[in-house]
Design a protein around this motif. Structure first.
Motif, short mmCIF file in Angstrom:
data_model
loop_
_atom_site.label_atom_id
_atom_site.label_comp_id
_atom_site.label_asym_id
_atom_site.label_seq_id
_atom_site.Cartn_x
_atom_site.Cartn_y
_atom_site.Cartn_z
N ALA A 165 1.38 -9.06 -2.23
CA ALA A 165 0.71 -7.76 -2.09
C ALA A 165 0.50 -7.36 -0.64
CB ALA A 165 -0.63 -7.79 -2.82
N GLY B 265 2.58 -5.89 1.33
CA GLY B 265 3.14 -4.55 1.58
C GLY B 265 2.18 -3.41 1.30
N PRO B 266 1.64 -3.30 0.08
CA PRO B 266 0.71 -2.19 -0.19
C PRO B 266 -0.55 -2.24 0.66
CG PRO B 266 0.83 -3.69 -2.07
CD PRO B 266 1.95 -4.05 -1.15
N CYS B 267 -1.00 -3.44 1.03
CA CYS B 267 -2.18 -3.53 1.88
C CYS B 267 -1.87 -3.05 3.30
CB CYS B 267 -2.71 -4.97 1.90
SG CYS B 267 -3.51 -5.45 0.36
N ARG C 65 0.38 -0.83 4.07
CA ARG C 65 0.45 0.63 3.96
C ARG C 65 -0.93 1.23 3.80
NH1 ARG C 65 3.61 4.54 5.74
NH2 ARG C 65 1.74 5.82 5.94
N GLY C 66 -1.81 0.53 3.07
CA GLY C 66 -3.16 1.03 2.86
C GLY C 66 -3.95 1.16 4.14
N ASP D 206 -2.63 4.25 5.89
CA ASP D 206 -3.10 5.48 5.25
C ASP D 206 -4.58 5.72 5.54
OD1 ASP D 206 -0.58 5.75 4.27
OD2 ASP D 206 -1.10 5.51 2.16
N SER E 162 2.83 -6.27 -9.24
CA SER E 162 2.50 -5.10 -8.40
C SER E 162 1.16 -4.47 -8.78
CB SER E 162 3.61 -4.05 -8.48
OG SER E 162 4.82 -4.57 -8.00
N THR F 109 -2.56 -2.18 -5.16
CA THR F 109 -1.98 -0.93 -4.69
C THR F 109 -2.59 -0.52 -3.35
OG1 THR F 109 -3.63 0.50 -5.74
CG2 THR F 109 -1.74 -0.19 -7.10
N VAL F 110 -2.01 0.50 -2.78
CA VAL F 110 -2.55 1.10 -1.55
C VAL F 110 -4.02 1.49 -1.75
CG1 VAL F 110 -2.41 3.14 -0.05
CG2 VAL F 110 -0.32 1.88 -0.68
N ASP F 111 -4.33 2.03 -2.92
CA ASP F 111 -5.70 2.47 -3.20
C ASP F 111 -6.68 1.30 -3.19
OD1 ASP F 111 -4.95 5.11 -3.39
OD2 ASP F 111 -4.80 5.11 -5.57
N HIS F 112 -6.25 0.13 -3.65
CA HIS F 112 -7.14 -1.03 -3.63
C HIS F 112 -7.41 -1.47 -2.19
CE1 HIS F 112 -5.48 -1.70 -7.85
NE2 HIS F 112 -6.75 -1.41 -7.99
#
Length: 388
Positions: free
Chosen positions: A116, A118-120, A122-123, A126, A158, A161-164
């Protein structure tokens, strides 16, 4: 929460190491956590859902994200002296190349599961673009680190997520923090017991004033046979009920990884921060681990002093008499007490991650038992370590 209670229980009442009466050296800060360092905030996003057989993309889910903000949300973009150390590189910490190059850190630090990152990453970008657009106008190299939770969690699904990642940053707060199966530590194991998130702090007397050293660990390492508490080898006495190592029968034990973040308000050079990070393995070793090849043990240390002295922003105009940065720092010859503080706080953070925990069942019915606190206390009493 007063200091006595904070040292012995978490905000939700979970027992910590001092709550069992385990003697631990050094003087902790008010809440005995990394958040004792002024400005440091910790936030979690915890994902627990589903049970039964693994169904890729559907669970069961036992994972999450931890966010550590060295100067809070308002301080994102302010450069701080920092250094990192890879004790064993079978793991990931993004942004490490820039930490080595510039000796500075200006972003939130996120910790999650191995798949995880990657999404972190990106988070963080963002969140900064949304909340600190002036910072996002230049390059962003977030620090995101990981440990493996695939024994309990649908790690390939997956679910983070970015939101998390953004939620963990938004949730970050000071004061006493939860430990155990929360945030990135939700699905982690330590010495084949339920592990995860743990923290502790130490106060260092520097004559005219005191400084604080805080440690936060995502503890996911060690084989059962290695476990030591307060110097007492307990692995053999606690060998029963070890479903995780039975599950991986024939494979090397002690895998999984440990990420450590050290923060202090003492003024330090980047090289001195790196020296603090190198001491984290000594604290881990006090709990028994020899450092498995399959455990990615990576550590970062930072100083909240000398704020923005190491900024790397684009310069404006020609250099002038004012175009210099200056830093105060502890003399190298006076660093030993800070090294000791890291080792002591690291040892206690491991114990807090183990003790402030309960059994967890995850994917395919895989079970991670909680450290049997009553047996630990009885064993330590029999050795005279705990009065009784």
């Amino acid at each position: 929460m007063d200091q006595r209670i904070a040292s012995t229980t978490t905000p939700t009442g979970k027992t910590r190491a001092r709550g069992l009466g385990i003697p631990l050296p050094g003087t902790p800060g008010p809440v005995n956590a990394i958040t004792d360092v002024e400005g440091v905030l910790v936030g979690y996003s915890t994902l627990i859902k589903g049970h039964g057989k693994l169904s890729l993309g559907h669970g069961p889910v036992r994972t999450g994200v931890t966010a550590i903000l060295p100067l809070g949300r308002d301080g994102v973009g302010v450069a701080l002296a920092a250094g990192y150390h890879s004790f064993n590189g079978n793991g990931e910490m993004t942004g490490a190349s820039w930490l080595e190059e510039a000796g500075s850190l200006s972003m939130p630090i996120l910790i999650t599961n191995t798949h995880a990152v990657g999404p972190c990453h990106r988070g963080v970008i963002d969140w900064v673009a949304r909340n600190k657009p002036e910072v996002a106008n230049q390059w962003l190299l977030p620090v995101v680190a990981e440990t493996w939770d695939g024994y309990l969690n649908d790690i390939n699904g997956s679910h983070v997520t970015v939101d998390h990642a953004i939620e963990a940053i938004d949730n970050a707060a000071g004061g006493a923090i939860e430990e155990g199966s929360v945030g990135g530590g939700t699905g982690m194991n330590c010495y084949a017991f339920k592990g995860g998130s743990g923290s502790a702090s130490r106060v260092v007397d520097y004559g005219h004033r005191s400084y604080t050293v805080g440690v936060f660990l995502q503890a996911n390492f060690g084989s059962r046979q290695e476990l030591r508490i307060a110097g007492v080898p307990l692995g053999a006495q606690l060998a029963a009920d070890n479903p995780m190592e039975a599950y991986f029968s024939g494979a090397p034990t002690g895998a999984g990884s440990c990420i450590g973040v050290v923060a202090t308000d003492a003024p330090l050079l980047p090289g001195q921060c790196k020296a603090l990070a190198r001491r984290v393995p000594l604290g881990l070793a006090r709990t028994g681990t020899a450092g498995s090849h399959f455990s990615g043990d990576i550590f970062l240390a930072l100083s909240t002093a000398n704020r923005d002295a190491l900024n790397g922003r684009f310069p404006k105009g020609a250099p002038s008499e004012q175009s210099y940065s200056r830093m105060d720092f502890i003399p190298w010859g006076r660093m030993d007490d800070f090294y000791t503080a890291v080792v002591q706080a690291t040892e206690e953070a491991v114990l807090n991650a183990l003790i402030a925990n309960t059994e967890m069942v995850g994917r395919d019915g895989n079970r991670s038992p909680a450290l049997p606190r009553d047996k630990v206390v009885a064993a330590l009493k029999s050795r005279g370590v705990i009065a009784g």
